[in-house]
Design a protein around this motif. Sequence first.
Motif, short mmCIF file in Angstrom:
data_model
loop_
_atom_site.label_atom_id
_atom_site.label_comp_id
_atom_site.label_asym_id
_atom_site.label_seq_id
_atom_site.Cartn_x
_atom_site.Cartn_y
_atom_site.Cartn_z
N GLY A 124 -3.60 35.94 81.31
CA GLY A 124 -2.41 36.56 80.74
C GLY A 124 -2.70 37.34 79.46
O GLY A 124 -1.80 37.92 78.86
N GLN A 125 -3.96 37.36 79.01
CA GLN A 125 -4.28 37.99 77.73
C GLN A 125 -4.42 39.51 77.85
O GLN A 125 -4.66 40.04 78.93
CB GLN A 125 -5.61 37.43 77.22
N ASP A 126 -4.32 40.16 76.70
CA ASP A 126 -4.37 41.63 76.67
C ASP A 126 -5.69 42.19 77.15
O ASP A 126 -5.74 43.20 77.84
CB ASP A 126 -4.10 42.13 75.25
N PHE A 127 -6.81 41.54 76.76
CA PHE A 127 -8.10 42.15 77.09
C PHE A 127 -8.37 42.16 78.59
O PHE A 127 -9.14 42.97 79.08
CB PHE A 127 -9.26 41.50 76.31
N THR A 136 -6.64 45.25 79.68
CA THR A 136 -7.49 46.40 79.30
C THR A 136 -8.62 46.58 80.30
O THR A 136 -8.89 47.69 80.76
CB THR A 136 -8.09 46.16 77.90
N ALA A 137 -9.25 45.46 80.65
CA ALA A 137 -10.37 45.54 81.59
C ALA A 137 -9.91 46.12 82.92
O ALA A 137 -10.58 46.95 83.52
CB ALA A 137 -10.97 44.15 81.79
N LEU A 171 -12.05 48.52 86.08
CA LEU A 171 -13.08 47.60 86.56
C LEU A 171 -12.62 46.96 87.86
O LEU A 171 -11.43 46.77 88.10
CB LEU A 171 -13.30 46.50 85.53
N ARG A 172 -13.60 46.63 88.68
CA ARG A 172 -13.25 45.94 89.91
C ARG A 172 -12.79 44.51 89.60
O ARG A 172 -13.25 43.91 88.63
CB ARG A 172 -14.45 45.91 90.86
N LEU A 181 -15.19 37.62 86.83
CA LEU A 181 -16.47 36.96 86.55
C LEU A 181 -16.95 37.21 85.13
O LEU A 181 -17.40 36.30 84.45
CB LEU A 181 -17.53 37.39 87.56
N THR A 182 -16.88 38.47 84.66
CA THR A 182 -17.47 38.72 83.34
C THR A 182 -16.47 38.62 82.20
O THR A 182 -16.84 38.26 81.10
CB THR A 182 -18.14 40.11 83.28
#
Lengths: 319, 285
Positions: free
Chosen positions: A213-216, A219-220, A225-226, A232-233
Amino acid sequence: MRVYVLRRVLYSLFILFLVSILIFALGRVLPGDPVQAVLAASRMGPVDSEVIRDLKTQFGLDRPLVMQYVIWVAGFVRGDWGVSIATGESVRAMFMHRLPITLELFLGSVLWSCIIGLPCGIASALKRNSWLDLTCTTGAIMGVSIPVFWEGIVLIYLFSVLVHVFPPSGYVPFAEDPLGNLMSVAMPTFIMGTQGAGLLSRFVRSSLLEVLGQDFIRTARAKGLREKAVILTHAMRPAMIPVVTITGLAWGYVVAGSFIVEYMFAIPGLGRMGVNAIFCNDFPVIQATLIMVALNILAVNLAVDLLYGALDPRVRVHR
Amino acid sequence: MRSPSGAWGTLLRHRIALAGMVLIGALVCMAAFAPLLAPCDPNEQDLYHVLEGPSKSHLLGTDDVGRDLLSRVIYGSRVTLAMGAASTIFSATIGVLLGLVAGYKGGVWDMAIMRLTDTFMCMPALVMALAIVAALGPGVTSVVISITVLAWTGFARIVRGQVMLVRELAYVEAARALGASGLRIMFRHLLPNVTAPIIVTVTLALGGNIMLESTVSFLGIGVQPPTPSWGSELRVGYSYLEVAPLFSIAPGLMITLAVLAFNFLGDGLRDALDPRLRAEGPGPG
């Protein structure tokens, strides 16, 4: 930070002090004082009060309670954990001899927990409120609810009585026969591991849900990004922090948990030593087991507290 | 506080909790109506028919002295559930009282009670339970005492934390301003507002205590024969695993179902009573 560390360490030592008093008091309440145990073991006939008094002096039982406590603690700190009433062996030697076996069980059970618990937790978090989530959540509660001894009986019946895959009991040292060793610990570690897997999958689920639930994470995803890479990362690493702590905390309880498993499978580890000691009122051994388990739990709790204090400054201000 | 119907609604929609409630209902009925349900006298021996497999006259077979296993399992529910309930009631009473005092009085009281709680919490429950039962001598009473001695800590911690949250609220201050005594504030004003976490803890403790009782009995120093309890039944049956697997698997299954039922319900109750975890937002009131 230094004040925080000092406060936590002192606090743990204080609790350890209270624990030692509790255990010492338990020793005075338990039946079968060492004098009677020695007399029973020597199978002498009726003895006169002279012999009993000598024995009491030998065990220090004629001194005041406070002195007995101080002598006991001082001895324990120096590494003199007393002598087993049942076998006459040094308790510390017995302990050190059995520690590697219980340690192997612990490592094996952590492995099983991760193999079962991690995928279940991740799957439930990613497919929240689906039938898969319901299955995994139910499975997790079952993992912690099934009594160790019953799981043991069912597995022994299935894999040792019906189909002869694993030995029903016994322990083969790794140095003697590596394959035999793995076969002999497969069922015991699996049983301990499923208990841990239940806890682990619940923690992974809630921890991962929080991170997702976080912002980053948004962003990702927004930068294209897949999904696999996002999970995973980006999501897994922060989600793993509380999970690692749980695994650490589990060790403190493993010695306690290994009691039943080692008893059922006749594995000569710390748990079996403790159970046997209780059966034959071997108090020096019971005492050492209790103290070591409590010390373990305290040490791990302290390590976790310090780690959290180092990672999160807010913890240092609040207690 | 939300109205009880809101929590009830969540609980009934919670499939896992519902399964737990049905199971608990079935187990309680089994214990209550044991004489009507059991096909035979649980203590009647028949040495011509020992360790038999399931048959028409003995649905689960017979034990090592020819007693009907099904009847013993049914009667076993009485001992196991009663011991679980007794130890939970005692430990909850002690824990709630200590938690109330620690949370409301604070200061030295809080210090002393919480240090005691921490001390008991880092003792391994099973080892301590075994040691205490060994000290008191095997039997139902010693097992209940040993579990009570160990299980109160969870209640004390939770009640203390909750009381600290509500004790600064305006209505408590108002009660104090009106001259209410400390005891009255604790029992009339604070206790009713911390019941939700207590209910959750009681449910989970019931499961945990049944598990602990069975483990102690399985190791042979808990409930003694001929009293039928699931744990002691399992202990005897375990030595006949190869010839009569149901002898140990059946009572073990009952223990598992009982622990599972209370954990299912406790899980659902936590979701229903803890507004932070509820998916559909706060209810009316």
